[in-house]
Scaffold this active site. Structure first.
Site, PDB file in Angstrom:
ATOM      1  N   LYS A   3     111.267  84.517  84.247  1.00  0.00           N
ATOM      2  CA  LYS A   3     111.001  84.990  82.886  1.00  0.00           C
ATOM      3  C   LYS A   3     110.311  86.359  82.904  1.00  0.00           C
ATOM      4  CE  LYS A   3     110.851  80.384  80.791  1.00  0.00           C
ATOM      5  NZ  LYS A   3     110.118  79.471  79.864  1.00  0.00           N
ATOM      6  N   TYR A  43     118.384  79.558  74.019  1.00  0.00           N
ATOM      7  CA  TYR A  43     117.419  78.505  73.681  1.00  0.00           C
ATOM      8  C   TYR A  43     117.751  77.810  72.352  1.00  0.00           C
ATOM      9  CZ  TYR A  43     114.110  79.223  77.521  1.00  0.00           C
ATOM     10  OH  TYR A  43     113.497  79.261  78.756  1.00  0.00           O
ATOM     11  N   PHE A  51     107.797  76.744  67.962  1.00  0.00           N
ATOM     12  CA  PHE A  51     107.565  77.902  68.824  1.00  0.00           C
ATOM     13  C   PHE A  51     108.828  78.715  69.087  1.00  0.00           C
ATOM     14  CE2 PHE A  51     108.146  74.078  71.463  1.00  0.00           C
ATOM     15  CZ  PHE A  51     109.243  74.451  72.221  1.00  0.00           C
ATOM     16  N   ARG A  79     112.625  71.093  89.224  1.00  0.00           N
ATOM     17  CA  ARG A  79     111.526  70.732  88.311  1.00  0.00           C
ATOM     18  C   ARG A  79     110.232  70.515  89.116  1.00  0.00           C
ATOM     19  NH1 ARG A  79     111.269  71.872  83.157  1.00  0.00           N
ATOM     20  NH2 ARG A  79     113.463  72.137  83.227  1.00  0.00           N
ATOM     21  N   THR A  85     105.599  72.333  82.296  1.00  0.00           N
ATOM     22  CA  THR A  85     105.800  73.415  81.330  1.00  0.00           C
ATOM     23  C   THR A  85     104.509  74.196  81.078  1.00  0.00           C
ATOM     24  OG1 THR A  85     107.468  72.016  80.266  1.00  0.00           O
ATOM     25  CG2 THR A  85     106.691  73.909  79.011  1.00  0.00           C
ATOM     26  N   ARG A  96     104.828  77.555  88.664  1.00  0.00           N
ATOM     27  CA  ARG A  96     104.053  77.811  87.443  1.00  0.00           C
ATOM     28  C   ARG A  96     102.553  77.788  87.723  1.00  0.00           C
ATOM     29  NH1 ARG A  96     108.217  74.461  83.564  1.00  0.00           N
ATOM     30  NH2 ARG A  96     109.299  76.265  82.685  1.00  0.00           N
ATOM     31  N   ASN A 106     105.525  81.266  80.936  1.00  0.00           N
ATOM     32  CA  ASN A 106     105.365  80.311  82.046  1.00  0.00           C
ATOM     33  C   ASN A 106     106.285  80.584  83.244  1.00  0.00           C
ATOM     34  OD1 ASN A 106     107.680  79.367  80.877  1.00  0.00           O
ATOM     35  ND2 ASN A 106     106.955  77.278  80.529  1.00  0.00           N
ATOM     36  N   HIS A 109     112.294  79.382  84.202  1.00  0.00           N
ATOM     37  CA  HIS A 109     113.064  78.360  83.483  1.00  0.00           C
ATOM     38  C   HIS A 109     113.936  77.608  84.477  1.00  0.00           C
ATOM     39  CE1 HIS A 109     116.032  76.481  80.860  1.00  0.00           C
ATOM     40  NE2 HIS A 109     116.949  77.012  81.631  1.00  0.00           N
ATOM     41  N   GLU A 120     124.550  77.098  81.252  1.00  0.00           N
ATOM     42  CA  GLU A 120     123.655  78.243  81.453  1.00  0.00           C
ATOM     43  C   GLU A 120     124.191  79.175  82.543  1.00  0.00           C
ATOM     44  OE1 GLU A 120     119.785  76.376  81.875  1.00  0.00           O
ATOM     45  OE2 GLU A 120     119.790  75.781  79.761  1.00  0.00           O
TER      46      GLU A 120
HETATM   47  P1  ATP Z   1     112.240  75.742  80.395  1.00  0.00           P
HETATM   48  O1  ATP Z   1     113.312  75.126  79.522  1.00  0.00           O
HETATM   49  O2  ATP Z   1     111.919  77.171  80.026  1.00  0.00           O
HETATM   50  O3  ATP Z   1     112.516  75.530  81.854  1.00  0.00           O
HETATM   51  P2  ATP Z   1     110.643  73.408  80.084  1.00  0.00           P
HETATM   52  O4  ATP Z   1     111.932  72.666  80.279  1.00  0.00           O
HETATM   53  O5  ATP Z   1     109.529  73.107  81.027  1.00  0.00           O
HETATM   54  O6  ATP Z   1     110.879  74.972  80.151  1.00  0.00           O
HETATM   55  P3  ATP Z   1     110.980  73.041  77.260  1.00  0.00           P
HETATM   56  O7  ATP Z   1     110.427  71.877  76.547  1.00  0.00           O
HETATM   57  O8  ATP Z   1     112.447  73.086  77.543  1.00  0.00           O
HETATM   58  O9  ATP Z   1     110.134  73.231  78.613  1.00  0.00           O
HETATM   59  O10 ATP Z   1     110.566  74.333  76.435  1.00  0.00           O
HETATM   60  C1  ATP Z   1     111.218  75.576  76.653  1.00  0.00           C
HETATM   61  C2  ATP Z   1     110.195  76.679  76.689  1.00  0.00           C
HETATM   62  O11 ATP Z   1     109.602  76.786  75.400  1.00  0.00           O
HETATM   63  C3  ATP Z   1     109.027  76.445  77.633  1.00  0.00           C
HETATM   64  O12 ATP Z   1     109.286  76.872  78.950  1.00  0.00           O
HETATM   65  C4  ATP Z   1     107.936  77.258  77.004  1.00  0.00           C
HETATM   66  O13 ATP Z   1     108.038  78.634  77.392  1.00  0.00           O
HETATM   67  C5  ATP Z   1     108.235  77.132  75.532  1.00  0.00           C
HETATM   68  N1  ATP Z   1     107.408  76.069  74.973  1.00  0.00           N
HETATM   69  C6  ATP Z   1     107.570  74.744  75.115  1.00  0.00           C
HETATM   70  N2  ATP Z   1     106.611  74.053  74.461  1.00  0.00           N
HETATM   71  C7  ATP Z   1     105.828  74.997  73.879  1.00  0.00           C
HETATM   72  C8  ATP Z   1     104.679  74.951  73.071  1.00  0.00           C
HETATM   73  N3  ATP Z   1     104.134  73.778  72.688  1.00  0.00           N
HETATM   74  N4  ATP Z   1     104.145  76.127  72.670  1.00  0.00           N
HETATM   75  C9  ATP Z   1     104.686  77.303  73.035  1.00  0.00           C
HETATM   76  N5  ATP Z   1     105.790  77.421  73.795  1.00  0.00           N
HETATM   77  C10 ATP Z   1     106.346  76.290  74.227  1.00  0.00           C
HETATM   78 MG    MG Z   2     113.716  73.087  79.194  1.00  0.00          MG
END
Ligand code: ATP
Ligand code: MG
Length: 131
Positions: A3, A43, A51, A79, A85, A96, A106, A109, A120
């Site tokens: 990211k 996304y 968010f 993962r 996350t 992370r 973070n 992805h 993707e």
């Molecule tokens: P990613 O999909 O980016 O790998 P993830 O699978 O760990 O991350 P997701 O639940 O898919 O988490 O959320 C996608 C992204 O949205 C997160 O990586 C984070 O950057 C953002 N995000 C998720 N939850 C929050 C939150 N509560 N507040 C702010 N940003 C969030």
């Molecule tokens: Mg995700």
């Protein structure tokens, strides 16, 4: 995808090294950036989340590194390698934990299923860019 925060903070090389040492084969790799429209498309599954706008703004704020990775049990193992996350909850030694500052910035992805990994991968790469 590495990211914008991790790219801007100079962690690209270290993160790729962790990925390779973690046993993942790099099938495709690209340094690029996402327009807000493309970040919104990437996304789209989160469109209803509170968010979403911040996420799209952040993901289009600077260059990223996209990759297709291959490994047995890749989704789950990646993962584990990247951690939770929220970086403050990510296990010690995870990407992370080491390179991310906040839940929105973070560092990395990872695809959440084989099906989404296909979608993707196709989002970023043509057949000629995969080895
Ligand atoms: P990613 O999909 O980016 O790998 P993830 O699978 O760990 O991350 P997701 O639940 O898919 O988490 O959320 C996608 C992204 O949205 C997160 O990586 C984070 O950057 C953002 N995000 C998720 N939850 C929050 C939150 N509560 N507040 C702010 N940003 C969030
Ligand atoms: Mg995700």
């Amino acid at each position: 995808m590495i990211k914008p925060d991790a790219v801007a903070n100079g962690h690209t090389g270290a993160i790729l090294d962790d990925i390779i040492k973690g046993g993942f084969k790099i099938v495709a790799l690209k340094y690029t950036s996402l327009s807000s429209a493309k970040a919104g498309e990437f996304y789209a599954v989160h469109a209803e989340r509170p968010f979403y706008n911040d996420l799209v703004g952040f993901m289009s704020s600077g260059p990223i590194v996209a990759a297709i990775l291959e490994k047995d049990n890749a989704i789950e193992d990646f993962r584990t390698l990247i951690g939770a996350t929220d970086p403050s909850k990510a296990d010690a030694g995870t990407i992370r934990n080491k390179y991310a500052k906040s839940i929105d910035a973070n560092a990395i992805h990872g695809s959440d299923s084989d099906e989404n990994a296909q979608i993707e991968g196709n989002f970023f790469f043509s057949a000629f860019e995969r080895f």
